[in-house]
Design a protein around this motif. Structure first.
Motif, PDB file in Angstrom:
ATOM      1  N   ALA A   1       0.834  -1.208   0.000  1.00 38.45           N
ATOM      2  CA  ALA A   1       0.000   0.000   0.000  1.00 38.45           C
ATOM      3  C   ALA A   1       0.868   1.258   0.000  1.00 38.45           C
ATOM      4  O   ALA A   1       0.584   2.222  -0.721  1.00 38.45           O
ATOM      5  CB  ALA A   1      -0.927  -0.013   1.213  1.00 38.45           C
ATOM      6  N   GLY A   2       1.922   1.248   0.812  1.00 41.51           N
ATOM      7  CA  GLY A   2       2.824   2.393   0.837  1.00 41.51           C
ATOM      8  C   GLY A   2       3.532   2.597  -0.494  1.00 41.51           C
ATOM      9  O   GLY A   2       3.700   3.733  -0.958  1.00 41.51           O
ATOM     10  N   ALA A   3       3.925   1.487  -1.128  1.00 42.50           N
ATOM     11  CA  ALA A   3       4.569   1.581  -2.440  1.00 42.50           C
ATOM     12  C   ALA A   3       3.603   2.147  -3.472  1.00 42.50           C
ATOM     13  O   ALA A   3       3.990   2.977  -4.309  1.00 42.50           O
ATOM     14  CB  ALA A   3       5.064   0.207  -2.873  1.00 42.50           C
ATOM     15  N   TYR A   4       2.353   1.709  -3.434  1.00 41.19           N
ATOM     16  CA  TYR A   4       1.335   2.214  -4.381  1.00 41.19           C
ATOM     17  C   TYR A   4       1.182   3.728  -4.246  1.00 41.19           C
ATOM     18  O   TYR A   4       1.205   4.461  -5.240  1.00 41.19           O
ATOM     19  CB  TYR A   4      -0.002   1.525  -4.116  1.00 41.19           C
ATOM     20  N   TRP A   5       1.049   4.196  -3.015  1.00 36.06           N
ATOM     21  CA  TRP A   5       0.845   5.627  -2.780  1.00 36.06           C
ATOM     22  C   TRP A   5       2.049   6.443  -3.235  1.00 36.06           C
ATOM     23  O   TRP A   5       1.914   7.480  -3.890  1.00 36.06           O
ATOM     24  CB  TRP A   5       0.574   5.873  -1.297  1.00 36.06           C
ATOM     25  N   LEU A   6       3.268   5.963  -2.893  1.00 38.63           N
ATOM     26  CA  LEU A   6       4.469   6.721  -3.220  1.00 38.63           C
ATOM     27  C   LEU A   6       4.717   6.747  -4.730  1.00 38.63           C
ATOM     28  O   LEU A   6       5.065   7.794  -5.290  1.00 38.63           O
ATOM     29  CB  LEU A   6       5.680   6.124  -2.503  1.00 38.63           C
TER      30      LEU A   6
ATOM     31  N   ALA B   1      11.503   1.459 -13.222  1.00 33.22           N
ATOM     32  CA  ALA B   1      12.407   0.839 -12.249  1.00 33.22           C
ATOM     33  C   ALA B   1      12.807   1.831 -11.166  1.00 33.22           C
ATOM     34  O   ALA B   1      12.899   1.481  -9.984  1.00 33.22           O
ATOM     35  CB  ALA B   1      13.643   0.296 -12.962  1.00 33.22           C
ATOM     36  N   ASP B   2      13.045   3.089 -11.548  1.00 31.26           N
ATOM     37  CA  ASP B   2      13.387   4.110 -10.560  1.00 31.26           C
ATOM     38  C   ASP B   2      12.239   4.345  -9.586  1.00 31.26           C
ATOM     39  O   ASP B   2      12.449   4.496  -8.373  1.00 31.26           O
ATOM     40  CB  ASP B   2      13.746   5.423 -11.267  1.00 31.26           C
ATOM     41  N   LEU B   3      11.021   4.399 -10.100  1.00 28.15           N
ATOM     42  CA  LEU B   3       9.859   4.588  -9.230  1.00 28.15           C
ATOM     43  C   LEU B   3       9.710   3.426  -8.251  1.00 28.15           C
ATOM     44  O   LEU B   3       9.452   3.623  -7.057  1.00 28.15           O
ATOM     45  CB  LEU B   3       8.594   4.730 -10.072  1.00 28.15           C
ATOM     46  N   ALA B   4       9.869   2.221  -8.753  1.00 27.04           N
ATOM     47  CA  ALA B   4       9.723   1.037  -7.894  1.00 27.04           C
ATOM     48  C   ALA B   4      10.823   0.988  -6.844  1.00 27.04           C
ATOM     49  O   ALA B   4      10.572   0.659  -5.679  1.00 27.04           O
ATOM     50  CB  ALA B   4       9.743  -0.222  -8.749  1.00 27.04           C
ATOM     51  N   ALA B   5      12.054   1.320  -7.241  1.00 24.76           N
ATOM     52  CA  ALA B   5      13.175   1.272  -6.302  1.00 24.76           C
ATOM     53  C   ALA B   5      13.003   2.270  -5.170  1.00 24.76           C
ATOM     54  O   ALA B   5      13.330   1.978  -4.011  1.00 24.76           O
ATOM     55  CB  ALA B   5      14.485   1.538  -7.040  1.00 24.76           C
ATOM     56  N   GLY B   6      12.477   3.462  -5.488  1.00 21.19           N
ATOM     57  CA  GLY B   6      12.278   4.464  -4.453  1.00 21.19           C
ATOM     58  C   GLY B   6      11.274   4.048  -3.397  1.00 21.19           C
ATOM     59  O   GLY B   6      11.337   4.506  -2.251  1.00 21.19           O
ATOM     60  N   ALA B   7      10.347   3.155  -3.780  1.00 19.84           N
ATOM     61  CA  ALA B   7       9.315   2.702  -2.843  1.00 19.84           C
ATOM     62  C   ALA B   7       9.684   1.397  -2.143  1.00 19.84           C
ATOM     63  O   ALA B   7       9.065   1.037  -1.138  1.00 19.84           O
ATOM     64  CB  ALA B   7       7.987   2.528  -3.587  1.00 19.84           C
ATOM     65  N   ALA B   8      10.677   0.679  -2.661  1.00 22.51           N
ATOM     66  CA  ALA B   8      11.012  -0.637  -2.116  1.00 22.51           C
ATOM     67  C   ALA B   8      11.391  -0.629  -0.631  1.00 22.51           C
ATOM     68  O   ALA B   8      11.019  -1.556   0.100  1.00 22.51           O
ATOM     69  CB  ALA B   8      12.136  -1.259  -2.940  1.00 22.51           C
TER      70      ALA B   8
END
Length: 271
Positions: free
Chosen positions: A44-49, A137-144
């Motif tokens: 959920a946090g990854a989705y929002w970010l 990939a950058d977006l996903a990494a920032g939320a990981a």
């Protein structure tokens, strides 16, 4: 029998393990566990970010596509994590008991396998949906790091993946760790892999960087954080140390750091 003052002081210095029930809610035979909740909070946090950062980075990612991306990543984490554990940590056992590969309720997940699975899943998502790979990939990494931080808290609640015996003032006696007082290494990991890495990527996100910088910084940063924590974390009982003081977790982190640094430098040179 005489009391040993040193032992008494050592006992007083220990922090009591909270011993939280792994199940936080029950409805008949249905049991909801803290560990599963931590995964949901991380997703959920990854989705929002990702949703908020996609707009600032001018990445067109509609809600339905973002939901699909999260689903792809979740499957990558689960399948890759399980297969990674089988291959990296206990292959002889699973070769003798192949059906045990599917017994996920018995535990056994590898972050490094989950990372590989997630990277493959994101690549498939981008190629099938027509998205450029590096911005996603950058977006996903920032939320990981959000998921990593919550996941390590789940490990702490379960009393698993505890640290090595120690006499530091904040040591704890874990239910499944024997009588020794140990490092709460799950909390170390939550702080380094979760909070510290999240802050680092947050700072980098506010700067103009070449495509892929966030992703490779995450790869390198996680490798460094995990390598450090492995000095305090109890090695897997069936593996122990691989080379002298090197654990399997550290061995898998070395190429992460090397490749991460190389790709960051390469990206800036090309830019």
């Amino acid at each position: 029998m005489a009391l040993d003052p040193v032992s008494i002081l050592a006992d007083l210095a220990r922090l009591p393990y909270p011993d939280i029930d792994p199940v936080f809610f029950r409805i008949g035979p249905l049991a909801l566990r803290w560990y599963g909740l931590m995964y949901l909070l991380g997703l959920a946090g990854a989705y929002w970010l990702i949703k908020s950062r996609a707009a600032t980075r001018n990445v067109s990612l509609p809600p339905q596509q973002l939901s699909d991306l999260i689903v792809y990543a979740a499957f990558g984490v689960f399948l890759g994590g399980r297969l990674g554990y089988v291959l990296f940590y206990n292959l002889p056992f699973y070769l003798d008991h192949p059906l045990k590969i599917f017994a996920v309720w018995e535990g056994g997940m590898s972050f490094h396998g989950g990372l590989i699975g997630t990277c493959i899943a994101i690549w498939i998502f981008c190629k099938t949906r027509g998205f450029p790979v590096w911005p996603i990939a950058d977006l996903a990494a920032g939320a990981a790091p959000i998921g990593l931080g919550f996941g390590r808290m789940g490990n702490f609640i379960n009393g698993e993946l505890f640290g090595r015996p120690t006499d530091v003032e904040w040591c704890m006696v874990f239910p499944h760790g024997g009588p020794e007082c140990r490092h709460p290494s799950q909390l170390y990991e939550a702080g380094l892999e979760g909070v510290a890495l999240f802050v680092l990527l947050w700072v980098i996100n506010r700067r103009s960087t070449p495509p892929g910088t966030m992703f490779w910084t995450f790869i390198c940063g996680y490798g460094v954080a995990r390598f450090i924590v492995e000095f305090f974390r109890e090695p897997d009982s069936h593996l122990g140390f691989i080379f002298q003081w090197i654990t399997m977790g550290q061995l898998l982190c070395i190429p992460m750091v090397a490749v991460g640094v190389f790709m960051i430098v390469r990206g800036y040179k090309q830019a």
